[in-house]
Scaffold this motif. Structure first.
Motif, mmCIF file in Angstrom:
data_model
loop_
_atom_site.group_PDB
_atom_site.id
_atom_site.type_symbol
_atom_site.label_atom_id
_atom_site.label_comp_id
_atom_site.label_asym_id
_atom_site.label_seq_id
_atom_site.Cartn_x
_atom_site.Cartn_y
_atom_site.Cartn_z
ATOM 1 N N SER A 1 0.860 -1.193 0.000
ATOM 2 C CA SER A 1 0.000 0.000 0.000
ATOM 3 C C SER A 1 0.888 1.233 0.000
ATOM 4 C CB SER A 1 -0.863 -0.004 1.265
ATOM 5 O OG SER A 1 -1.514 1.244 1.447
ATOM 6 N N THR A 2 0.331 2.333 -0.498
ATOM 7 C CA THR A 2 1.041 3.610 -0.340
ATOM 8 C C THR A 2 1.219 3.909 1.153
ATOM 9 O OG1 THR A 2 -1.108 4.696 -0.547
ATOM 10 C CG2 THR A 2 0.280 4.673 -2.514
ATOM 11 N N ALA A 3 0.345 3.310 1.979
ATOM 12 C CA ALA A 3 0.437 3.509 3.431
ATOM 13 C C ALA A 3 1.757 2.976 3.992
ATOM 14 C CB ALA A 3 -0.734 2.834 4.128
ATOM 15 N N TYR B 1 -0.082 8.416 7.692
ATOM 16 C CA TYR B 1 -1.160 9.414 7.822
ATOM 17 C C TYR B 1 -1.840 9.218 9.169
ATOM 18 C CZ TYR B 1 -3.839 5.388 6.061
ATOM 19 O OH TYR B 1 -4.376 4.140 5.878
ATOM 20 N N TYR C 1 -1.642 -0.100 10.616
ATOM 21 C CA TYR C 1 -1.867 -0.472 9.209
ATOM 22 C C TYR C 1 -0.678 -0.006 8.360
ATOM 23 C CZ TYR C 1 -3.688 -0.848 4.532
ATOM 24 O OH TYR C 1 -3.811 -1.168 3.199
ATOM 25 N N PRO D 1 -0.918 0.081 -3.922
ATOM 26 C CA PRO D 1 -2.000 0.983 -4.346
ATOM 27 C C PRO D 1 -2.305 2.057 -3.305
ATOM 28 C CG PRO D 1 -2.707 -1.339 -4.306
ATOM 29 C CD PRO D 1 -1.439 -1.244 -3.537
ATOM 30 N N GLY D 2 -2.725 3.200 -3.814
ATOM 31 C CA GLY D 2 -3.281 4.247 -2.957
ATOM 32 C C GLY D 2 -4.776 4.005 -2.812
ATOM 33 N N PHE E 1 -12.746 -2.204 1.474
ATOM 34 C CA PHE E 1 -11.652 -1.881 2.398
ATOM 35 C C PHE E 1 -12.104 -0.939 3.521
ATOM 36 C CE2 PHE E 1 -8.240 1.130 3.504
ATOM 37 C CZ PHE E 1 -7.210 0.293 3.880
ATOM 38 N N ARG F 1 -12.659 -1.326 7.509
ATOM 39 C CA ARG F 1 -11.881 -0.480 8.421
ATOM 40 C C ARG F 1 -12.797 0.219 9.425
ATOM 41 N NH1 ARG F 1 -7.244 3.743 6.677
ATOM 42 N NH2 ARG F 1 -5.938 2.555 8.057
#
Ligand code: 8X3
Length: 258
Positions: free
Chosen positions: A144-146, A151, A157, A187-188, A194, A198
């Motif tokens: 993930s972009t995470a 953030y 996560y 992916p962003g 999803f 969450r």
């Protein structure tokens, strides 16, 4: 006159979390290529329903990704015609909660680490045995972009996805000379279940994440996975970071005092 580019065709593809939105899109994309599919899930009913929609030779495996004994047993008992896995897509995973770290549910943290990290590394470990012997294979992790851009509310996560990124790169180092490829697809924003997961079923909140914009779709992500997987065997994509055009980066916040 257009010149064609050679493509690699994985024959047997194992997809974890296959009954989720990403998993289904991956299954459809590789079925269209004529690959045999091993679909992992936690509900036989959902696996059977998905298998019915696919024009492919399918074997389903049923276990909780956090249960390593059941995972190993399912892999040890694959039918002979499904044993030579060419491509493992480590897709099972997700986010739980988006409250600040100091208000997060510790159980959500453990679950994310168990699924996104422990499940993924064990699955990889077990599948690599055969790939290394055959000197053929590709592991595609769904990052993930995470994993690169933290953030607020992302805490564990984000950390699990940073783990997946670094694990993918470290695997590359160990697999030097093995002819096995490793790719982390990152992916962003993608509109799937999803956010509903969450936000623990809060449909209003989940819908808000994707409101009035154009997120990526599961099909878009499947296209990028498919691209990396079907490149010729000498070509390894280490990391593939993808976002919808509407998404970009923000400045780092600074606290200012009166
Ligand atoms: C999903 C992308 O930005 O919600 O992995 O973490 S994000």
């Amino acid at each position: 006159m257009s010149e064609s580019y050679p493509r690699h065709h994985p024959d047997i593809v194992l997809i974890t979390g296959a009954t989720g939105d990403f998993g289904k899109a991956f299954a459809q994309r590789f079925a269209a290529l004529g690959a045999k599919l091993i679909l992992h899930g936690r509900s036989q009913e959902k696996l059977d329903a998905l298998a019915k929609t696919l024009d492919a030779d399918v074997h389903t495996i049923l276990f909780d990704i956090t249960d390593k004994v059941a995972m190993k047993a399912a892999l040890d008992n694959l039918p002979e015609t499904f044993q030579n896995i060419d491509l493992l897509i480590n897709n099972a995973g997700g986010a739980l909660g988006a409250d600040p770290a100091y208000q997060a549910d510790p159980e959500d943290w453990e679950t994310m680490i168990d699924i996104n990290n422990k499940g993924l590394v064990l699955m990889t470990r077990f599948v690599l045995d055969g790939m290394v012997k055959r000197k053929r294979g590709h592991i595609i992790n769904i990052g993930s972009t995470a994993g690169s851009y933290p953030y607020p509310g992302g805490h564990v996560y984000c950390a699990t996805k940073a783990f997946v990124k670094q694990f993918s790169l470290a695997l590359r180092a160990d697999l030097q000379g093995s002819n096995i490829r490793v790719t982390n697809v990152e992916p962003g924003m993608v509109e799937t279940q999803f956010s509903l997961k969450r936000f623990k079923g809060d449909a209003e909140k989940a819908k808000g994440v994707y409101a009035n914009t154009t997120p990526l779709t599961a099909k878009d992500v499947a296209e990028s996975v498919f691209w990396a997987a079907t490149l010729p065997a000498h070509f390894n994509v280490n990391r593939l970071e993808i976002m919808p055009t509407v998404q970009s980066f923000g400045a780092l916040p600074v606290e200012r005092f009166d």
